[in-house]
Design a protein around this motif. Structure first.
Motif, short mmCIF file in Angstrom:
data_model
loop_
_atom_site.label_atom_id
_atom_site.label_comp_id
_atom_site.label_asym_id
_atom_site.label_seq_id
_atom_site.Cartn_x
_atom_site.Cartn_y
_atom_site.Cartn_z
N THR A 60 34.35 42.55 38.95
CA THR A 60 34.20 41.83 38.06
C THR A 60 32.94 40.98 38.11
OG1 THR A 60 36.82 41.51 38.42
CG2 THR A 60 35.43 39.82 36.98
N LYS A 62 30.93 37.59 36.25
CA LYS A 62 31.48 36.60 35.88
C LYS A 62 30.79 35.94 34.35
CE LYS A 62 27.82 33.91 38.41
NZ LYS A 62 27.69 32.73 39.19
N GLU A 78 33.21 37.06 30.72
CA GLU A 78 33.59 37.92 32.01
C GLU A 78 33.98 39.36 31.64
OE1 GLU A 78 36.13 36.37 35.52
OE2 GLU A 78 37.44 37.59 34.26
#
Length: 104
Positions: A60, A62, A78
């Motif tokens: 992931t 940000k 995100e």
């Protein structure tokens, strides 16, 4: 290491045909099915490991904000990407082919 052109799905299918003496239709279907399964499992599980090759995992990223060269502010939400980590056997092949240590 000199880049010798792209190696794409068509090339992969042809290489598998040559190494296995199987027909192109069978190999095409099998390779595409394997890639679709791999994509789905990475999406569902978040991590897939292929022994002797490497692992794929979801990472992931940000949310970010910034300013472009004209001074306009922007934001990037995100998001996710797939990270690949080659296993030792793969790194060894890279080292042998490039004559440089692979530290991926």
């Amino acid at each position: 290491m000199e880049v010798k052109g792209n190696f794409d799905l068509k090339d992969l299918i042809q290489a598998v045909c040559e190494r296995t003496d199987q027909g192109i239709d069978h190999v095409d279907e099998s390779v595409k099915a394997a890639l679709n399964i791999l994509k789905a499992e990475i999406a569902v599980r978040g991590y897939v490991e292929l022994n002797g090759f490497g692992s794929f995992s979801i990472k992931t990223l940000k949310a970010e904000s910034g300013t472009d060269p004209q001074g306009n502010e922007y934001s990037v939400p995100e998001r996710v990407t797939v990270e690949f980590n080659p296993f030792k056997a793969f790194r060894d092949v890279l080292t042998a082919e490039t004559n440089k240590p692979a530290i991926l």
